[in-house]
Scaffold this motif. Sequence first.
Motif, PDB file in Angstrom:
ATOM      1  N   LYS A   1       4.518   1.301 -11.165  1.00  0.00           N
ATOM      2  CA  LYS A   1       3.295   0.608 -11.602  1.00  0.00           C
ATOM      3  C   LYS A   1       2.640  -0.165 -10.445  1.00  0.00           C
ATOM      4  O   LYS A   1       2.335  -1.357 -10.565  1.00  0.00           O
ATOM      5  N   THR A   2       2.488   0.505  -9.322  1.00  0.00           N
ATOM      6  CA  THR A   2       1.908  -0.185  -8.162  1.00  0.00           C
ATOM      7  C   THR A   2       0.392  -0.328  -8.350  1.00  0.00           C
ATOM      8  O   THR A   2      -0.237   0.448  -9.068  1.00  0.00           O
ATOM      9  N   GLU A   3      -0.152  -1.315  -7.660  1.00  0.00           N
ATOM     10  CA  GLU A   3      -1.598  -1.533  -7.752  1.00  0.00           C
ATOM     11  C   GLU A   3      -2.377  -0.375  -7.139  1.00  0.00           C
ATOM     12  O   GLU A   3      -3.432   0.005  -7.630  1.00  0.00           O
ATOM     13  N   TYR A   4      -1.844   0.154  -6.018  1.00  0.00           N
ATOM     14  CA  TYR A   4      -2.564   1.153  -5.238  1.00  0.00           C
ATOM     15  C   TYR A   4      -1.711   2.387  -4.963  1.00  0.00           C
ATOM     16  O   TYR A   4      -0.483   2.317  -4.960  1.00  0.00           O
ATOM     17  N   LEU A   5      -2.397   3.494  -4.713  1.00  0.00           N
ATOM     18  CA  LEU A   5      -1.753   4.701  -4.183  1.00  0.00           C
ATOM     19  C   LEU A   5      -2.714   5.312  -3.171  1.00  0.00           C
ATOM     20  O   LEU A   5      -3.868   5.610  -3.509  1.00  0.00           O
ATOM     21  N   TYR A   6      -2.226   5.491  -1.937  1.00  0.00           N
ATOM     22  CA  TYR A   6      -3.056   6.016  -0.854  1.00  0.00           C
ATOM     23  C   TYR A   6      -2.639   7.458  -0.588  1.00  0.00           C
ATOM     24  O   TYR A   6      -1.508   7.724  -0.205  1.00  0.00           O
ATOM     25  N   ILE A   7      -3.562   8.389  -0.819  1.00  0.00           N
ATOM     26  CA  ILE A   7      -3.299   9.792  -0.502  1.00  0.00           C
ATOM     27  C   ILE A   7      -3.862  10.037   0.900  1.00  0.00           C
ATOM     28  O   ILE A   7      -5.077  10.028   1.112  1.00  0.00           O
ATOM     29  N   GLU A   8      -2.935  10.247   1.826  1.00  0.00           N
ATOM     30  CA  GLU A   8      -3.286  10.258   3.251  1.00  0.00           C
ATOM     31  C   GLU A   8      -3.278  11.669   3.846  1.00  0.00           C
ATOM     32  O   GLU A   8      -2.252  12.350   3.844  1.00  0.00           O
ATOM     33  N   TYR A   9      -4.477  12.076   4.338  1.00  0.00           N
ATOM     34  CA  TYR A   9      -4.593  13.355   5.045  1.00  0.00           C
ATOM     35  C   TYR A   9      -5.007  13.108   6.502  1.00  0.00           C
ATOM     36  O   TYR A   9      -5.521  14.037   7.133  1.00  0.00           O
TER      37      TYR A   9
ATOM     38  N   VAL B   1       3.321  11.142  -8.467  1.00  0.00           N
ATOM     39  CA  VAL B   1       2.245  10.260  -8.934  1.00  0.00           C
ATOM     40  C   VAL B   1       2.676   9.533 -10.212  1.00  0.00           C
ATOM     41  O   VAL B   1       2.455   8.323 -10.357  1.00  0.00           O
ATOM     42  N   ASP B   2       3.332  10.249 -11.121  1.00  0.00           N
ATOM     43  CA  ASP B   2       3.815   9.580 -12.344  1.00  0.00           C
ATOM     44  C   ASP B   2       4.803   8.465 -11.996  1.00  0.00           C
ATOM     45  O   ASP B   2       4.767   7.381 -12.581  1.00  0.00           O
ATOM     46  N   MET B   3       5.687   8.747 -11.047  1.00  0.00           N
ATOM     47  CA  MET B   3       6.689   7.742 -10.656  1.00  0.00           C
ATOM     48  C   MET B   3       6.002   6.472 -10.117  1.00  0.00           C
ATOM     49  O   MET B   3       6.324   5.347 -10.521  1.00  0.00           O
ATOM     50  N   ILE B   4       5.034   6.688  -9.233  1.00  0.00           N
ATOM     51  CA  ILE B   4       4.357   5.541  -8.612  1.00  0.00           C
ATOM     52  C   ILE B   4       3.496   4.804  -9.646  1.00  0.00           C
ATOM     53  O   ILE B   4       3.515   3.578  -9.749  1.00  0.00           O
ATOM     54  N   ASP B   5       2.778   5.586 -10.447  1.00  0.00           N
ATOM     55  CA  ASP B   5       1.822   5.021 -11.418  1.00  0.00           C
ATOM     56  C   ASP B   5       2.518   4.403 -12.634  1.00  0.00           C
ATOM     57  O   ASP B   5       2.140   3.319 -13.096  1.00  0.00           O
ATOM     58  N   LYS B   6       3.532   5.086 -13.138  1.00  0.00           N
ATOM     59  CA  LYS B   6       4.071   4.676 -14.452  1.00  0.00           C
ATOM     60  C   LYS B   6       5.430   3.999 -14.391  1.00  0.00           C
ATOM     61  O   LYS B   6       5.816   3.308 -15.321  1.00  0.00           O
ATOM     62  N   LEU B   7       6.160   4.200 -13.285  1.00  0.00           N
ATOM     63  CA  LEU B   7       7.439   3.506 -13.174  1.00  0.00           C
ATOM     64  C   LEU B   7       7.326   2.326 -12.206  1.00  0.00           C
ATOM     65  O   LEU B   7       7.576   1.191 -12.568  1.00  0.00           O
TER      66      LEU B   7
ATOM     67  N   ALA C   1      -2.775   9.658 -12.213  1.00  0.00           N
ATOM     68  CA  ALA C   1      -2.845   8.225 -11.883  1.00  0.00           C
ATOM     69  C   ALA C   1      -3.662   7.518 -12.961  1.00  0.00           C
ATOM     70  O   ALA C   1      -4.889   7.476 -12.899  1.00  0.00           O
ATOM     71  N   GLU C   2      -2.973   6.990 -13.950  1.00  0.00           N
ATOM     72  CA  GLU C   2      -3.715   6.402 -15.079  1.00  0.00           C
ATOM     73  C   GLU C   2      -4.128   4.960 -14.801  1.00  0.00           C
ATOM     74  O   GLU C   2      -5.142   4.488 -15.288  1.00  0.00           O
ATOM     75  N   ASN C   3      -3.300   4.251 -14.054  1.00  0.00           N
ATOM     76  CA  ASN C   3      -3.583   2.826 -13.815  1.00  0.00           C
ATOM     77  C   ASN C   3      -3.745   2.458 -12.349  1.00  0.00           C
ATOM     78  O   ASN C   3      -4.499   1.560 -12.022  1.00  0.00           O
ATOM     79  N   THR C   4      -2.982   3.141 -11.502  1.00  0.00           N
ATOM     80  CA  THR C   4      -3.029   2.764 -10.090  1.00  0.00           C
ATOM     81  C   THR C   4      -4.392   3.127  -9.477  1.00  0.00           C
ATOM     82  O   THR C   4      -5.020   4.113  -9.867  1.00  0.00           O
TER      83      THR C   4
ATOM     84  N   LEU D   1       0.854  -1.194   0.000  1.00  0.00           N
ATOM     85  CA  LEU D   1       0.000   0.000   0.000  1.00  0.00           C
ATOM     86  C   LEU D   1       0.891   1.246   0.000  1.00  0.00           C
ATOM     87  O   LEU D   1       1.285   1.743   1.055  1.00  0.00           O
ATOM     88  N   PRO D   2       1.233   1.744  -1.200  1.00  0.00           N
ATOM     89  CA  PRO D   2       2.094   2.936  -1.281  1.00  0.00           C
ATOM     90  C   PRO D   2       1.355   4.177  -0.787  1.00  0.00           C
ATOM     91  O   PRO D   2       0.196   4.403  -1.164  1.00  0.00           O
ATOM     92  N   TYR D   3       2.023   4.961   0.050  1.00  0.00           N
ATOM     93  CA  TYR D   3       1.427   6.160   0.635  1.00  0.00           C
ATOM     94  C   TYR D   3       2.132   7.427   0.186  1.00  0.00           C
ATOM     95  O   TYR D   3       3.365   7.456   0.089  1.00  0.00           O
ATOM     96  N   LEU D   4       1.336   8.479  -0.035  1.00  0.00           N
ATOM     97  CA  LEU D   4       1.859   9.846   0.014  1.00  0.00           C
ATOM     98  C   LEU D   4       1.140  10.482   1.190  1.00  0.00           C
ATOM     99  O   LEU D   4      -0.105  10.567   1.191  1.00  0.00           O
ATOM    100  N   ILE D   5       1.898  10.884   2.207  1.00  0.00           N
ATOM    101  CA  ILE D   5       1.261  11.470   3.397  1.00  0.00           C
ATOM    102  C   ILE D   5       1.308  12.991   3.257  1.00  0.00           C
ATOM    103  O   ILE D   5       2.384  13.595   3.198  1.00  0.00           O
ATOM    104  N   MET D   6       0.125  13.598   3.176  1.00  0.00           N
ATOM    105  CA  MET D   6       0.012  15.023   2.822  1.00  0.00           C
ATOM    106  C   MET D   6      -0.154  15.932   4.039  1.00  0.00           C
ATOM    107  O   MET D   6       0.241  17.089   3.991  1.00  0.00           O
TER     108      MET D   6
END
Length: 222
Positions: free
Chosen positions: A151-159, A143-149, A176-179, A114-119
Amino acid sequence: MLKNARHIFKLDPAREITDEALEMIAESKTDMILVGGTDNVTEDNVLNALSRVRRFSKPVALEVTDKDAVMPGFDHYFIPAVFNTTDIKWQHGLMLEALEEYSHLIDYSEMSLLPYLIMNEDCKAFKKAEAEPVTMEMLPHYVDMIDKLYKTEYLYIEYSGMYGDPEVMETVKRHAENTHVIYGGGITSKEQALEMAQFADTIVAGNVIHDDVKKALRTIIN
Ligand SMILES: CC(C)=CCC/C(C)=C/CC/C(C)=C/CC/C(C)=C/CC/C(C)=C/CC/C(C)=C/CC/C(C)=C/COP(=O)(O)OP(=O)(O)O
Ligand SMILES: O=P(O)(O)OC[C@@H](O)CO
Ligand SMILES: [Mg+2]
């Protein structure tokens, strides 16, 4: 299971919830209960949360934030990896330590990263994970790095603890085109839930279930 979830309640094993409130949550139309918290997560309180939630048929997953507070019985396990950390241990260091100790017990088919960006710079998770601020300039690159390089299943934007910025979420959605994007933080009303659901595939309501369960039920958008 998370892929099909539009709404999730996050149950903090370190916080109180009455049986009545838990029943309302578990019998609601939410798609899943995710057990997890940043601190004071122990084997005892996770087991307690699991056994109380297991009386209902709602899918229940564990977000693992302490390698010594994991047990069989959950439908799935999510392993957080903080991408805006300044110390690699919060991205994969602790994970490697856990694998070294417990690899013989692990069934990878029931675990997801579960990849996180903690905002929210003031939240416990930001401080604990030694995160650095994500500026509006850097956000598309993260987001491009996580999504396109990666290529993780998920991205959690945490507030966690505060309602987030729709402009941030709009940028996330555009890149986020695929994640599968998960949004969590400060949702306490249907309006907020609907707003963030425009930008995220899944929205998470956490603290409100412990603070005011009736309000929590109004965040369900299903
Ligand atoms: C039987 C069986 C299944 C065995 C499995 C064996 C086993 C032990 C496997 C371990 C697998 C593994 C690889 C574990 C790694 C665990 C680990 C240490 C991960 C790091 C966790 C991490 C990066 C934590 C940083 C903080 C964070 C991102 C937390 C998540 C977000 C969250 C819960 C926010 C809400 O917190 P809250 O407490 O509610 O705070 P507020 O005050 O803001 O509300
Ligand atoms: O507790 P709140 O602020 O609702 O946030 C939910 C979740 O994203 C926390 O990890
Ligand atoms: Mg919380």
